[in-house]
Design a protein around this motif. Structure first.
Motif, PDB file in Angstrom:
ATOM      1  N   ASN A 145      -0.019   6.373  14.232  1.00  0.00           N
ATOM      2  CA  ASN A 145      -0.426   5.273  15.100  1.00  0.00           C
ATOM      3  C   ASN A 145      -1.739   4.640  14.663  1.00  0.00           C
ATOM      4  O   ASN A 145      -1.956   3.451  14.845  1.00  0.00           O
ATOM      5  N   THR A 146      -2.598   5.471  14.076  1.00  0.00           N
ATOM      6  CA  THR A 146      -3.903   4.934  13.676  1.00  0.00           C
ATOM      7  C   THR A 146      -3.772   3.807  12.654  1.00  0.00           C
ATOM      8  O   THR A 146      -4.615   2.919  12.599  1.00  0.00           O
ATOM      9  N   VAL A 147      -2.711   3.861  11.872  1.00  0.00           N
ATOM     10  CA  VAL A 147      -2.501   2.791  10.898  1.00  0.00           C
ATOM     11  C   VAL A 147      -2.277   1.466  11.622  1.00  0.00           C
ATOM     12  O   VAL A 147      -2.876   0.441  11.288  1.00  0.00           O
ATOM     13  N   PRO A 201      -2.281  10.906   4.458  1.00  0.00           N
ATOM     14  CA  PRO A 201      -2.812  10.873   5.827  1.00  0.00           C
ATOM     15  C   PRO A 201      -2.248   9.733   6.666  1.00  0.00           C
ATOM     16  O   PRO A 201      -2.293   9.781   7.892  1.00  0.00           O
ATOM     17  N   ARG A 202      -1.742   8.711   6.042  1.00  0.00           N
ATOM     18  CA  ARG A 202      -1.220   7.579   6.809  1.00  0.00           C
ATOM     19  C   ARG A 202       0.206   7.837   7.286  1.00  0.00           C
ATOM     20  O   ARG A 202       0.715   7.160   8.161  1.00  0.00           O
ATOM     21  N   ILE A 203       0.870   8.788   6.638  1.00  0.00           N
ATOM     22  CA  ILE A 203       2.283   8.988   6.917  1.00  0.00           C
ATOM     23  C   ILE A 203       2.489  10.162   7.855  1.00  0.00           C
ATOM     24  O   ILE A 203       2.079  11.291   7.568  1.00  0.00           O
ATOM     25  N   ALA A 204       3.100   9.895   8.994  1.00  0.00           N
ATOM     26  CA  ALA A 204       3.304  10.930  10.008  1.00  0.00           C
ATOM     27  C   ALA A 204       4.510  11.783   9.664  1.00  0.00           C
ATOM     28  O   ALA A 204       4.497  12.994   9.843  1.00  0.00           O
ATOM     29  N   SER A 205       5.565  11.114   9.202  1.00  0.00           N
ATOM     30  CA  SER A 205       6.749  11.888   8.843  1.00  0.00           C
ATOM     31  C   SER A 205       7.554  11.138   7.799  1.00  0.00           C
ATOM     32  O   SER A 205       7.494   9.916   7.702  1.00  0.00           O
ATOM     33  N   ALA A 206       8.275  11.920   7.002  1.00  0.00           N
ATOM     34  CA  ALA A 206       9.158  11.338   5.999  1.00  0.00           C
ATOM     35  C   ALA A 206      10.475  12.076   6.069  1.00  0.00           C
ATOM     36  O   ALA A 206      10.525  13.289   5.881  1.00  0.00           O
ATOM     37  N   GLU A 207      11.527  11.325   6.393  1.00  0.00           N
ATOM     38  CA  GLU A 207      12.827  11.975   6.570  1.00  0.00           C
ATOM     39  C   GLU A 207      13.874  11.357   5.670  1.00  0.00           C
ATOM     40  O   GLU A 207      13.913  10.151   5.483  1.00  0.00           O
ATOM     41  N   VAL A 208      14.710  12.224   5.128  1.00  0.00           N
ATOM     42  CA  VAL A 208      15.817  11.756   4.305  1.00  0.00           C
ATOM     43  C   VAL A 208      16.971  11.387   5.224  1.00  0.00           C
ATOM     44  O   VAL A 208      17.276  12.110   6.167  1.00  0.00           O
ATOM     45  N   ALA A 209      17.579  10.269   4.927  1.00  0.00           N
ATOM     46  CA  ALA A 209      18.667   9.813   5.796  1.00  0.00           C
ATOM     47  C   ALA A 209      19.737   9.127   4.968  1.00  0.00           C
ATOM     48  O   ALA A 209      19.480   8.654   3.861  1.00  0.00           O
ATOM     49  N   GLY A 210      20.924   9.088   5.530  1.00  0.00           N
ATOM     50  CA  GLY A 210      22.028   8.382   4.891  1.00  0.00           C
ATOM     51  C   GLY A 210      22.234   8.832   3.465  1.00  0.00           C
ATOM     52  O   GLY A 210      22.135  10.013   3.154  1.00  0.00           O
ATOM     53  N   PRO A 211      22.528   7.902   2.582  1.00  0.00           N
ATOM     54  CA  PRO A 211      22.852   8.250   1.202  1.00  0.00           C
ATOM     55  C   PRO A 211      21.636   8.675   0.373  1.00  0.00           C
ATOM     56  O   PRO A 211      21.780   9.035  -0.775  1.00  0.00           O
ATOM     57  N   GLY A 212      20.438   8.616   0.964  1.00  0.00           N
ATOM     58  CA  GLY A 212      19.251   8.984   0.202  1.00  0.00           C
ATOM     59  C   GLY A 212      18.048   8.135   0.550  1.00  0.00           C
ATOM     60  O   GLY A 212      17.056   8.103  -0.170  1.00  0.00           O
ATOM     61  N   ASP A 256       0.837  -1.204   0.000  1.00  0.00           N
ATOM     62  CA  ASP A 256       0.000   0.000   0.000  1.00  0.00           C
ATOM     63  C   ASP A 256       0.873   1.255   0.000  1.00  0.00           C
ATOM     64  O   ASP A 256       0.641   2.193  -0.769  1.00  0.00           O
ATOM     65  N   ILE A 257       1.864   1.237   0.887  1.00  0.00           N
ATOM     66  CA  ILE A 257       2.725   2.425   0.984  1.00  0.00           C
ATOM     67  C   ILE A 257       3.596   2.548  -0.269  1.00  0.00           C
ATOM     68  O   ILE A 257       3.875   3.651  -0.750  1.00  0.00           O
ATOM     69  N   ARG A 258       3.988   1.397  -0.810  1.00  0.00           N
ATOM     70  CA  ARG A 258       4.781   1.447  -2.040  1.00  0.00           C
ATOM     71  C   ARG A 258       3.957   2.118  -3.151  1.00  0.00           C
ATOM     72  O   ARG A 258       4.478   2.913  -3.936  1.00  0.00           O
ATOM     73  N   THR A 259       2.674   1.785  -3.191  1.00  0.00           N
ATOM     74  CA  THR A 259       1.803   2.414  -4.173  1.00  0.00           C
ATOM     75  C   THR A 259       1.779   3.927  -3.971  1.00  0.00           C
ATOM     76  O   THR A 259       1.789   4.703  -4.927  1.00  0.00           O
ATOM     77  N   ALA A 260       1.761   4.339  -2.692  1.00  0.00           N
ATOM     78  CA  ALA A 260       1.777   5.770  -2.396  1.00  0.00           C
ATOM     79  C   ALA A 260       3.076   6.412  -2.885  1.00  0.00           C
ATOM     80  O   ALA A 260       3.084   7.522  -3.431  1.00  0.00           O
ATOM     81  N   VAL A 261       4.183   5.682  -2.697  1.00  0.00           N
ATOM     82  CA  VAL A 261       5.480   6.206  -3.150  1.00  0.00           C
ATOM     83  C   VAL A 261       5.473   6.346  -4.674  1.00  0.00           C
ATOM     84  O   VAL A 261       5.908   7.366  -5.228  1.00  0.00           O
ATOM     85  N   LEU A 262       4.957   5.311  -5.347  1.00  0.00           N
ATOM     86  CA  LEU A 262       4.896   5.380  -6.813  1.00  0.00           C
ATOM     87  C   LEU A 262       3.998   6.530  -7.266  1.00  0.00           C
ATOM     88  O   LEU A 262       4.285   7.202  -8.264  1.00  0.00           O
ATOM     89  N   GLY A 263       2.927   6.765  -6.483  1.00  0.00           N
ATOM     90  CA  GLY A 263       2.043   7.883  -6.809  1.00  0.00           C
ATOM     91  C   GLY A 263       2.770   9.216  -6.699  1.00  0.00           C
ATOM     92  O   GLY A 263       2.618  10.111  -7.548  1.00  0.00           O
ATOM     93  N   ALA A 264       3.568   9.333  -5.665  1.00  0.00           N
ATOM     94  CA  ALA A 264       4.325  10.564  -5.465  1.00  0.00           C
ATOM     95  C   ALA A 264       5.354  10.754  -6.580  1.00  0.00           C
ATOM     96  O   ALA A 264       5.589  11.880  -7.051  1.00  0.00           O
ATOM     97  N   ILE A 265       5.943   9.643  -7.019  1.00  0.00           N
ATOM     98  CA  ILE A 265       6.898   9.723  -8.124  1.00  0.00           C
ATOM     99  C   ILE A 265       6.189  10.197  -9.398  1.00  0.00           C
ATOM    100  O   ILE A 265       6.690  11.073 -10.125  1.00  0.00           O
ATOM    101  N   ALA A 266       4.998   9.635  -9.625  1.00  0.00           N
ATOM    102  CA  ALA A 266       4.230  10.034 -10.816  1.00  0.00           C
ATOM    103  C   ALA A 266       3.895  11.516 -10.753  1.00  0.00           C
ATOM    104  O   ALA A 266       3.947  12.236 -11.765  1.00  0.00           O
ATOM    105  N   ALA A 273       8.374  15.563   0.828  1.00  0.00           N
ATOM    106  CA  ALA A 273       7.336  16.597   0.953  1.00  0.00           C
ATOM    107  C   ALA A 273       6.011  16.077   0.427  1.00  0.00           C
ATOM    108  O   ALA A 273       4.947  16.314   1.015  1.00  0.00           O
ATOM    109  N   LYS A 274       6.066  15.378  -0.708  1.00  0.00           N
ATOM    110  CA  LYS A 274       4.832  14.840  -1.283  1.00  0.00           C
ATOM    111  C   LYS A 274       4.203  13.796  -0.365  1.00  0.00           C
ATOM    112  O   LYS A 274       2.994  13.776  -0.135  1.00  0.00           O
ATOM    113  N   LEU A 275       5.041  12.879   0.147  1.00  0.00           N
ATOM    114  CA  LEU A 275       4.521  11.778   0.953  1.00  0.00           C
ATOM    115  C   LEU A 275       3.973  12.259   2.291  1.00  0.00           C
ATOM    116  O   LEU A 275       3.074  11.644   2.861  1.00  0.00           O
TER     117      LEU A 275
END
Length: 580
Positions: A96-98, A77-88, A6-16, A71-73
């Motif tokens: 928590n509701t998830v 609503p399911r994602i509380a935070s998205a942080e860049v780390a390490g090499p990318g 499900d989340i992968r689909t969200a990532v692909l959506g953000a890429i699109a 920023a997109k992700l």
RNA sequence: GGUCGCAUAGCUCAGCUGGAUAGAGCGCUGCCCUCCGAAGGCAGAGGCCUCAGGUUCGAAUCCUGAUGCGACCGCCA
């Protein structure tokens, strides 16, 4: 349902979305984009490599892509935070509701939570056991039976249309030997003394078969020449042996969909048809093979044979399909059998062999590749030996010493469940230690016990709660308000449950049921951990003073039990509700 | 000689088909039951992921070679 996809689909959506805005070029291959649990939980709930795998084809810096993607992700609503780390890496933290919603989702789906459409209904044939019908099965066969059966169940769970199949080697010389041995027992049943040639099966298990033959035909073959009785005795004997084998398999909980007789290939034109198919592709010729490199047999002499040009499909040398006397080699019916499987419309074939058959893998794959024009993949799993122990001491099998361990012995001694789980704790290409005492030991050293104990503990909680008048039906638990589920141990356990559907797909894709056993052990460990935290922190106990709170806690526990039950189901092990 | 498989903590083994500080059990050290099953849990110590190259942003994982162990090696299945 599968949170990771499900989340992968969200990532692909953000890429699109980024592509639509021109932040990323069109036409990128997103197949390598994965969403998986990070190794270190401190990094978050899920991590994606999207920015790193897209950086090169997009001609951009991974961290730049990751920033925009984050920023997109963050809008999801399911994602509380998205942080860049390490090499990318992009580390995602879910609301928590998830996690709080997961137990209810699992309880609604029951054991079907984790089912996948990965297989998309493709027809898969799993061939396993395929022991010669010349006697009872031994422990080595047990591993093959259990692993093959678990692979079949795993693939069915992952959405494949699975056929479980047993190839009866009833066409070769060894069944003639069997027939002669049974004939000897038949003579003995008439109180005649007989000579046992070196090539025979002198086991006592053939005595009742000889008796049964006497009961059936009386004395009509006592003085008859072999030409008269060999054929019917062979059939009688192999039928008896297959009955024996079927019973042994049933004792292990293995049930085949189809038994395929090698003999049915002879005299029916099936072998000829398969070979003709190869001939039409220009892969059959007359020729002389070179002696094996470095090791020339004493009696080597060049002979012209009919050969299959397996080298055109990845083999090292071409293989004989016909002996110099014009009869088929064993390879010919094997080709015909696999040709039959292909013509029956299977999309994938899986064979389970003993490690001693490793030398036939390449030629068999070559044959299937040639016969199907590369359309049907054949995966051959080679099983290493089972090393038996008793009380930590190696246990040597010897027919003469009467310590020959049959499959039935194993089932009688430790039970089908323990035998199955133990045989599935190692990957197929690793040798397996099987200690008759340890597999029934009731301690955390023994994974089958450890997993069963976790399941039983949960069942114990359900019983206890029911005694206190709490409604613990799955429907009621699924409706419980889990918003109070905020402790990190509880959320982590839910996270482990979220991995189940993903694990099923990984295990199915690799034909590796041992991964299920490993996962169940980890899940049980998490459950035991949470349980013991309840010793210090009573708010983490499943049964609370308030029924509503109890139901929300029990919903999580029950969800664990459902997944354990589903996992054990794939392994063919019965989950127990209490330890005794 | 060839082919295939394997090599990860003292021992037995996982390791998500290339990801961040490599995990578990046993064994060792020290803890946790007036409390839903302690048949359990927590913490600590313990690593040249056999060796040498290579591929790339990144290797225990993929490629090549070496070493060691195992299985197999033309009319037997």
């Amino acid at each position: 349902m599968n949170l990771f996809s499900d989340i992968r689909t969200a990532v692909l959506g953000a890429i699109a979305a980024m592509q639509a805005e021109g932040a990323l070029p069109e036409g990128l291959n997103t197949d390598p984009v994965t969403v998986e649990p990070p190794r270190d939980p401190l990094h978050g709930d899920m991590a994606t490599n999207a920015a790193m795998v897209l950086a090169k084809p997009a001609g951009l810096k991974p961290r730049d892509i990751a920033e925009t993607l984050a920023a997109k992700l963050a809008d999801d609503p399911r994602i509380a935070s998205a942080e860049v780390a390490g090499p990318g890496f992009l580390n995602l933290r879910l609301e928590n509701t998830v996690w709080q919603g997961l137990p209810a989702a699992i309880l609604r789906l029951g054991r079907d939570y984790g089912r996948s459409d990965l297989g998309a209904g493709l027809k898969v044939n799993v061939e396993y056991v395929s022991a010669n019908p010349t006697g009872p099965m031994h422990v080595g066969h047990a591993r093959g039976a259990i692993v093959g059966d678990a692979i079949a169940s795993l693939l069915a769970y992952a959405g494949y249309d699975v056929t479980r199949e047993y190839y009866i080697n009833d066409g070769g010389a060894q069944v003639d030997v069997l027939a002669r041995s049974v004939y000897n027992r038949y003579l003995e049943a008439h109180d005649l003394t007989v000579d046992w040639p070196a090539e025979s099966y002198p086991g006592e298990y053939l005595e009742p078969v000889g008796e049964a033959l006497k009961a059936k035909v009386g004395d009509i073959w006592l003085n008859a020449p072999e030409e008269v009785w060999l054929e019917p005795v062979r059939e009688f004997a192999t039928d008896a042996m297959m009955d024996l084998i079927r019973e042994d398999l049933a004792a292990l909980g293995v049930h085949m969909d189809h038994f395929f007789s090698e003999k049915s290939l002879y005299g029916t034109g099936k072998i000829e048809a398969a070979i003709e198919s190869l001939r039409a592709k220009g892969l059959i010729y007359r020729g002389v093979l070179q002696p094996p490199k470095g090791k020339t047999p004493e009696d080597w002499e060049p002979r012209e044979q009919t050969l299959f040009k397996s080298t055109e499909h990845g083999d090292d040398v071409d293989r004989p399909i016909m002996k110099s006397d014009g009869s088929w080699t064993y390879f010919a019916p094997d080709i015909a059998y696999h040709y039959d499987k292909i013509t029956r419309g299977f999309d994938q074939l899986i064979d389970i062999f003993g490690a001693d058959h490793g030398g036939y893998v390449k030629r068999m794959k070559a044959a299937v590749s040639a016969l199907s024009d590369g359309r049907v993949p054949l995966d051959i799993k080679l099983l290493q030996l089972v090393k038996l122990y008793k009380n930590g001491e190696p246990f040597k099998m010897s027919k003469r010493a009467g310590t020959f361990v049959t499959l039935r012995d194993v089932v009688d001694m430790v039970g089908a469940d323990a035998a199955r789980f133990q045989m599935l704790t190692r990957k197929n290409d690793a040798p397996l230690d099987f200690d008759f005492d340890k597999v029934v030991e009731q301690s955390k050293e023994n994974p089958i016990f450890y997993v069963q104990y976790a399941h039983a503990r949960i069942c114990s909680v359900l019983r206890k709660a029911a005694e206190q008048g709490i409604d613990v039906s799955d429907a009621t638990l699924a409706a419980a308000d889990t918003s109070g589920m905020t402790h990190k141990a509880e959320l982590a356990l839910a996270g482990k449950l979220a991995e189940w559907p993903r694990l099923v797909e990984i295990a199915a894709r690799n034909h590796e049921p041992h991964r299920v056993a490993t996962y169940l052990t980890e899940l049980a460990s998490d459950l035991h951990g949470l349980w013991n935290m309840g010793n210090d922190d009573t708010s983490l106990r499943f049964i609370q003073d308030d029924p509503a709170t109890s139901r929300s806690k029990i919903a999580l526990a029950r969800a664990v039990a459902v997944v354990i039950s589903a996992g054990l189901g794939i392994l063919g092990v019965t989950p127990v509700e209490e330890m005794r």
